[in-house]
Write an enzyme that holds these catalytic residues in place. Structure first.
Site, mmCIF file in Angstrom:
data_model
loop_
_atom_site.group_PDB
_atom_site.id
_atom_site.type_symbol
_atom_site.label_atom_id
_atom_site.label_comp_id
_atom_site.label_asym_id
_atom_site.label_seq_id
_atom_site.Cartn_x
_atom_site.Cartn_y
_atom_site.Cartn_z
ATOM 1 N N ARG A 1 -8.292 9.305 40.354
ATOM 2 C CA ARG A 1 -8.217 8.742 39.010
ATOM 3 C C ARG A 1 -9.107 9.589 38.110
ATOM 4 O O ARG A 1 -10.201 10.004 38.517
ATOM 5 C CB ARG A 1 -8.715 7.289 38.982
ATOM 6 C CG ARG A 1 -7.766 6.275 39.610
ATOM 7 C CD ARG A 1 -6.467 6.104 38.818
ATOM 8 N NE ARG A 1 -5.594 5.086 39.378
ATOM 9 C CZ ARG A 1 -4.584 5.322 40.225
ATOM 10 N NH1 ARG A 1 -4.318 6.563 40.612
ATOM 11 N NH2 ARG A 1 -3.832 4.327 40.659
ATOM 12 N N HIS A 37 0.226 13.418 36.782
ATOM 13 C CA HIS A 37 0.138 12.278 37.719
ATOM 14 C C HIS A 37 1.386 12.188 38.606
ATOM 15 O O HIS A 37 2.126 11.194 38.582
ATOM 16 C CB HIS A 37 -0.072 10.966 36.943
ATOM 17 C CG HIS A 37 -0.679 9.885 37.794
ATOM 18 N ND1 HIS A 37 -1.637 9.013 37.325
ATOM 19 C CD2 HIS A 37 -0.460 9.531 39.087
ATOM 20 C CE1 HIS A 37 -1.979 8.160 38.302
ATOM 21 N NE2 HIS A 37 -1.264 8.476 39.378
#
Ligand code: NAP
Ligand code: GLV
Length: 308
Positions: A223, A271
């Site tokens: 993250r 991502h």
């Protein structure tokens, strides 16, 4: 049995089709067409807080990803509403592919050869030593442990850092805050596979990143908010870090004006290192629903005290 689906995307039809096939006895509906308060189980990705708040009578919430940091209002739910994350479900293989690519691109100096090709230069660079190319993985859970094993199979020295010590064949284990500095000091390529929690937010700041040896490289597939962007940039610009491959960002999509976009030593992807696969995930979740209905235990239950 009523199952509610909210995927925050355009693919909810695929989830509902797959669930209907896997659990034909269940009634499966989308939120908000169906009421959350009537659901026995909910499959959610990035749900709005009002949806989660109405699930106080559900037996379990299945997060449609490995990381549960996007699940709001959990503290408002009774403890007996289980929160279950995806365990691998096809993500480990994707993560191995991505991280191997990022590390081997650096280890075999592909970027230097691309530059040489542009210059029309035929020059065989002396090979970096694998023994000095220790891969250090932050997080040795479902994904981190599989990535560690993949590097062991290729003959890299591998070490992991986790909250609790690990016994993974061929891998040196470091655990807890007291062992983080020595883990970082002996890592050449740092791979981040930690969940985002109160404890890991901003973990990789100037002080921690500076503990890596000069010339170290970062791969962040966890993250974005585990890393302090300005500190990473400063350490790359000062030459302490060689560069980074980043798949995840504090704000996603990464804002157009962010300096990561055009930095010559940063490779970024949107991502995509390990995406949720509908079929594998529905197979895993439907098997867990059957076990829960039979009163049997399931894996992947999030420990709300630790936040992952
Ligand atoms: P996991 O099985 O929960 O593993 C988490 C690991 O982190 C565990 O080894 C845990 O230690 C360690 N950890 C947690 N808090 C820590 C702390 N404060 N200090 C030290 N170690 C700590 O999770 P996973 O399935 O491997 O996934 C990891 C993360 O990858 C997810 O949370 C998600 O954010 C990210 N992810 C990203 C993508 C993508 O496409 N970019 C895809 C999937 C997942 P213990 O083993 O001791 O508990
Ligand atoms: C993706 O980022 C996940 O957490 O599964």
């Amino acid at each position: 049995m009523k199952i509610l689906v909210h995927t925050a995307g355009s693919d909810s039809a695929a989830w509902i089709d797959a669930l209907n096939q896997a659990l034909p006895e269940a009634g499966i509906d989308r939120w908000p067409a169906a009421r959350a308060a009537d659901a026995d189980y909910a499959l959610l990705w990035k749900p709005p807080p009002e949806l989660v708040r109405d699930l106080a009578h559900a037996k379990a919430i299945f997060n449609l990803g490995a990381g549960v940091d996007s699940m709001p209002e959990l503290s408002a739910l009774p403890r007996d509403v289980l929160l279950v994350r995806l365990d691998d479900a096809g993500m480990a293989e994707q993560m191995i592919e991505y991280v191997l690519h990022a590390v081997i691109r650096r280890y075999r100096e592909f970027d230097a050869y691309v530059d040489q090709q542009r210059e029309g230069l035929w020059h065989q660079r002396s090979r970096l030593s694998k023994n000095e190319f220790t891969v250090g993985i932050l997080g040795a859970g479902v994904l981190g442990a599989e990535v560690a094993r993949a590097f062991v199979r290729l003959g890299f020295p591998v070490q992991v850092w986790s909250r609790t010590p690990k016994a993974i064949s061929g891998v040196t284990s470091f655990a807890g805050p007291q062992e983080l500095d020595s883990f970082l000091a002996s890592t050449r390529v740092l791979v981040c596979l930690l969940p985002l929690t109160r404890e890991t937010k901003d973990l990789l700041d100037q002080v921690r990143l500076a503990r890596l040896p000069r010339g170290a490289y970062l791969v962040n597939v966890a993250r974005g908010a585990v890393v302090v962007d300005a500190d990473l940039l400063a350490l790359i610009d000062s030459g302490h870090l060689e560069g980074a491959t980043l798949d995840v960002f504090r704000d996603e999509p990464l804002p157009k004006a962010h300096p990561f976009w055009h930095h010559p030593r940063i490779v970024l992807t949107p991502h995509v290192s390990a995406v949720t696969r509908v079929e594998a995930s529905v197979a895993q979740i439907s098997a867990k629903i059957r076990r829960l209905e039979a009163g049997l235990p399931v894996t992947g239950i999030v420990d709300r005290r630790h936040g992952y």
